[in-house]
Design a protein around this motif. Structure first.
Motif, PDB file in Angstrom:
ATOM      1  N   THR A 120     -20.144 -37.226  14.954  1.00  0.00           N
ATOM      2  CA  THR A 120     -20.179 -37.483  16.386  1.00  0.00           C
ATOM      3  C   THR A 120     -20.954 -38.747  16.761  1.00  0.00           C
ATOM      4  OG1 THR A 120     -22.098 -36.023  16.571  1.00  0.00           O
ATOM      5  CG2 THR A 120     -19.928 -35.056  16.956  1.00  0.00           C
ATOM      6  N   ARG A 121     -21.708 -39.292  15.845  1.00  0.00           N
ATOM      7  CA  ARG A 121     -22.342 -40.594  16.050  1.00  0.00           C
ATOM      8  C   ARG A 121     -22.660 -41.192  14.687  1.00  0.00           C
ATOM      9  NH1 ARG A 121     -26.836 -40.265  20.039  1.00  0.00           N
ATOM     10  NH2 ARG A 121     -25.607 -38.582  20.984  1.00  0.00           N
ATOM     11  N   GLN A 174     -25.610 -47.603  17.426  1.00  0.00           N
ATOM     12  CA  GLN A 174     -24.870 -46.394  17.102  1.00  0.00           C
ATOM     13  C   GLN A 174     -23.574 -46.336  17.895  1.00  0.00           C
ATOM     14  OE1 GLN A 174     -27.320 -42.867  17.723  1.00  0.00           O
ATOM     15  NE2 GLN A 174     -27.592 -42.688  15.519  1.00  0.00           N
ATOM     16  N   ARG A 175     -22.540 -45.829  17.279  1.00  0.00           N
ATOM     17  CA  ARG A 175     -21.311 -45.480  17.998  1.00  0.00           C
ATOM     18  C   ARG A 175     -21.374 -43.992  18.304  1.00  0.00           C
ATOM     19  NH1 ARG A 175     -16.655 -48.777  16.849  1.00  0.00           N
ATOM     20  NH2 ARG A 175     -17.441 -49.648  18.792  1.00  0.00           N
ATOM     21  N   VAL A 176     -21.185 -43.649  19.570  1.00  0.00           N
ATOM     22  CA  VAL A 176     -21.277 -42.262  20.018  1.00  0.00           C
ATOM     23  C   VAL A 176     -19.882 -41.776  20.392  1.00  0.00           C
ATOM     24  CG1 VAL A 176     -22.315 -40.671  21.675  1.00  0.00           C
ATOM     25  CG2 VAL A 176     -23.618 -42.649  20.868  1.00  0.00           C
ATOM     26  N   TYR A 202     -17.668 -39.120  22.412  1.00  0.00           N
ATOM     27  CA  TYR A 202     -17.839 -38.323  23.623  1.00  0.00           C
ATOM     28  C   TYR A 202     -16.766 -37.246  23.731  1.00  0.00           C
ATOM     29  CZ  TYR A 202     -21.263 -41.644  25.418  1.00  0.00           C
ATOM     30  OH  TYR A 202     -22.386 -42.417  25.585  1.00  0.00           O
ATOM     31  N   PRO A 229     -21.931 -36.785  25.233  1.00  0.00           N
ATOM     32  CA  PRO A 229     -22.069 -36.992  23.785  1.00  0.00           C
ATOM     33  C   PRO A 229     -21.621 -35.734  23.053  1.00  0.00           C
ATOM     34  CG  PRO A 229     -23.996 -37.822  24.942  1.00  0.00           C
ATOM     35  CD  PRO A 229     -23.177 -37.075  25.966  1.00  0.00           C
ATOM     36  N   ILE A 251     -14.326 -42.757  22.357  1.00  0.00           N
ATOM     37  CA  ILE A 251     -15.490 -43.628  22.336  1.00  0.00           C
ATOM     38  C   ILE A 251     -15.525 -44.364  23.657  1.00  0.00           C
ATOM     39  CG2 ILE A 251     -16.550 -45.603  21.183  1.00  0.00           C
ATOM     40  CD1 ILE A 251     -14.921 -44.749  18.684  1.00  0.00           C
TER      41      ILE A 251
END
Length: 207
Positions: free
Chosen positions: A2-3, A131-133, A135, A177, A206
């Motif tokens: 997820t991240r 960071q890439r989160v 959603y 998130p 994303i």
């Protein structure tokens, strides 16, 4: 997942090995199409270079799409060692391109492997990280009396408001998130004593 860590911005550096210049660039690339566009842009920027070798990872961890190229160097002397270094860097959605200007001295197989590996390490050492989160999207049906409270709760939890519609009640489409979506949804239900209706979508993205 997820991240995960990604490059925050492009980075560029250069090393020189026995007269050959190795210009290394690390570029954020979240799709294969973006990776292809990046290599095309570098080729257009430096059309007189001898080689444009690359390695990329789209995604992170076990869920990655990988690609690499020796671009005319002896097989296994550029793309493969670059990929080995890249896989050890703990980054996703990244492409490294190493452009070589031949300096007149042959480096041999071992020399090429070291040069492309060292150039890749050099640029990864300076690339900024973030960071890439991922959603999860949900829709909230909110009474007007609860609107201020719910907006504060969403903002405190790094939610992203995608759309709001004001009618008999307020409809809010929001990205949460993904690793916190269940907890935030429970907080919303508790704080509103059930007055806010939550429609939980099964869509991820994303933002």
């Amino acid at each position: 997942m997820t991240r995960y860590p990604i490059p925050a911005a492009p980075a560029r550096t250069e090393i020189v090995v026995r007269g050959s210049r190795f210009i290394a660039q690390a570029i954020p690339t979240s799709t294969v199409e973006a990776a292809r566009a990046a290599i095309a842009a570098v080729r257009a920027e430096m059309p007189d270079a001898t080689h444009h070798c690359y390695a990329y990872l789209i995604g992170y961890g076990a869920s990655t799409v990988a690609g690499m190229s020796d671009d005319g160097e002896p097989a296994g002397t550029a793309g493969r060692p670059m990929m080995a270094v890249l896989r050890g860097a703990n980054l996703g959605d990244i492409m490294v391109i190493v452009t070589r200007y031949f300096g007149g001295t042959l480096l041999g197989v071992g020399g090429l492997v070291r040069a492309y590996s060292d150039a890749t390490r050099a640029v990864l050492a300076i690339v900024p990280r973030t960071q890439r989160v991922i959603y999860r999207y949900i829709t909230l049906h909110v009474p007007y009396a609860d609107y201020t409270m719910i907006r504060r709760l969403l903002e405190a939890n790094a939610a992203v408001i995608i759309d709001e519609t004001f009618a008999a009640a307020i409809t809010i489409t929001v990205g949460l998130p993904a690793d916190q979506a269940a907890t935030i949804s429970k907080q919303i239900d508790e704080y509103s004593a059930g007055r806010i209706r939550i429609e939980s979508a099964h869509e991820y993205g994303i933002i």
